[in-house]
Scaffold this active site. Sequence first.
Site, PDB file in Angstrom:
ATOM      1  CG  HIS A 133      -1.688  -0.897   1.544  1.00  0.00           C
ATOM      2  ND1 HIS A 133      -1.304  -2.262   1.924  1.00  0.00           N
ATOM      3  CD2 HIS A 133      -3.177  -1.565   1.312  1.00  0.00           C
ATOM      4  CE1 HIS A 133      -2.427  -3.500   2.039  1.00  0.00           C
ATOM      5  NE2 HIS A 133      -3.363  -2.639   2.334  1.00  0.00           N
TER       6      HIS A 133
ATOM      7  CG  ASP B 257       1.791  -1.045   3.736  1.00  0.00           C
ATOM      8  OD1 ASP B 257       1.156  -1.123   4.282  1.00  0.00           O
ATOM      9  OD2 ASP B 257       1.725  -1.751   2.685  1.00  0.00           O
TER      10      ASP B 257
HETATM   11  C1  XLS Z   1      -7.318  -6.861   4.212  1.00  0.00           C
HETATM   12  C2  XLS Z   1      -7.126  -7.092   3.284  1.00  0.00           C
HETATM   13  C3  XLS Z   1      -5.801  -6.481   2.217  1.00  0.00           C
HETATM   14  C4  XLS Z   1      -5.997  -6.177   0.990  1.00  0.00           C
HETATM   15  C5  XLS Z   1      -4.962  -4.974   0.519  1.00  0.00           C
HETATM   16  O1  XLS Z   1      -7.330  -7.588   4.866  1.00  0.00           O
HETATM   17  O2  XLS Z   1      -6.764  -8.614   3.094  1.00  0.00           O
HETATM   18  O3  XLS Z   1      -4.699  -6.467   2.954  1.00  0.00           O
HETATM   19  O4  XLS Z   1      -5.007  -7.128   0.607  1.00  0.00           O
HETATM   20  O5  XLS Z   1      -5.589  -3.405   0.886  1.00  0.00           O
END
Ligand code: XLS
Length: 436
Positions: A100, A103
Site C-alpha cells: 500500500h 506501507d
Molecule cells: C485486508 C486485506 C488487505 C488487502 C490489500 O484484509 O487483505 O490487506 O489485501 O489492501
Amino acid sequence: MDRAFPGVEKVAYEGPESKKPLAFKHYNPDERVEGKPMREHLRFSVAYWHSFCNGGDDPFGTETRQMPWADDDPMQAARNKVTACFELCEKLGVQFYCFHDRDVAPEGDTLAETNENLDEIVTLLAAEQERTGITPLWGTANLFANPRFMHGAGTSPNADVFAYAAAQIAKAMEVAKRLGAQGYVFWGGREGYKSLLNTDMGRELDHMARLLHLAVEHKHAIGFEGQFYIEPKPKEPTKHQYDSDAAACYAFLQKYGLVEHFKLNIESNHATLAGHTFQHELEYAAANRILGSVDANRGDLLLGWDTDQFPTDLYEATRAMLTILSAGGFTTGGLNFDAHVARESFEPIDLVHAHVGAMDAFARGLKIAAAIRADGALDAFVKDRYVSWDSGLGAEIEAGNKTMAELAEYMAAKGTPDANASGRVEMLENIVNAYL
Ligand code: XLS
Ligand code: NI
Ligand code: NI
C-alpha cells in the site's frame, strides 16, 4: 542499517529428504510442472504491510516483533524497510512484492508532503528493483487507516473524502506504473457500513462505481497497463462490506459496466469469513473468467476474524492449485502472502520460516494437483457425469433448441427420466487423499 536477517543464507532447494528448517523441500523454482517452471506457476509475493509494518500488536497488547528496520524517524524507518524487503525477497528467491502507498512511506502534514515522502521512497524501491529484478505484483492505496476514512472512501458521505481518495489512487497508480507493477488492487476496507440507520446504500454503491470508473479513465490517461483487481471481503473492519464475496463483486461489476476492466484478487481468509471455502471463491471467479490473483493465507475456522496466518494446509493448497491450473494459471497475478507471523514469533528469522513453509506448501499443492490432472483422476469422472448433455436431448437444450412446452411433451411421452448415477463423493475424496 545492519542487515535485517543476519545469518540467513539464500534459501536453497534440498528436496523432500532434507531436515534443514530453512531449506525448500518442494519449491524448486526451475523444476518444470505442466511444461512451465514452478516459479512461473506460483509467482510468489511478499506483503510489505504484514512483513515490515505490522509489529504484532492486537487489541490486548502492544507490538512484540523485533524489527531491525525500526527508527524513531519515520522516513529513516521507511528507507530501512526498503532494504529489509529486498533482502528478504532475495534470500527467499521471491520475485514480487505488494504494498500500500502508506506501507512504504509515512504521511506528511499535507497531501503534497505525503506525496513527496512517497516519491523519495519510490526512488529507493526503483533502485533496489533495478539491482535485483524484483518488481511489484501489485500496488494499492490505503484508504482505510487514516481517520478521514472513518465513513468510507469511495462510499463516504463526505464528497471531499471521495476526492481525497481519488487523489490518493491517482498517485498510487502513477507509482505502480513507475515501478512496473503487474497489477493494482482495490480492497474496500471501509466501503460498507456500521449501521443501515445512517446509510443510503444505493447512493454509496453508485459512488463506489464512480470512483472505479474514474480509476479506469485515469489508468488510460497515464498509460498504466497493469491489471485492476477487486479483493472481496465480507466484513472487518466494517459490519458489512459491499465487496463481500466474489459473486457480490461480479454483480457489482456487471451492473456498473466494469467487468472488462477488473478481475478478482481472491483471499483465502476472506472466503471463509464470507462463509465459503477458498476453492469455492476461486471456482466462482474462474467460472466467470475473472480469476486474477490470490492473497494466499489461512484463517482459523474457530475464529470469526481475519487471522491472516501463513498458509501451510496441504489440502487447501492442493485444492487451490487444482482450480488455478484448470483456469489456465496466472498471467498478471500470483500468490501474495497476505499473512503475518504469530505474535509470539517475534524474531526476524520467524518471517523467513513462515515464508519458506508457505512456499513449500503451495509448491507441494502444485505438484499434487498436476499429478491428479496428469492421471485425469477427477476430470474424467466430472466429464462423464455430464454425458447426457453431450448429445441428444441435453445438447439440444444447451443449444437453445427446445421450448418448455416441447420438454413437457417429451417427458409426458417418456414418463420417467433416465436413472441417476452416483455422485461418488467419498470415492473422489479417497482418490485425492491417495495423491497426498
Ligand atoms: C485486508 C486485506 C488487505 C488487502 C490489500 O484484509 O487483505 O490487506 O489485501 O489492501
Ligand atoms: Ni488481502
Ligand atoms: Ni485480509
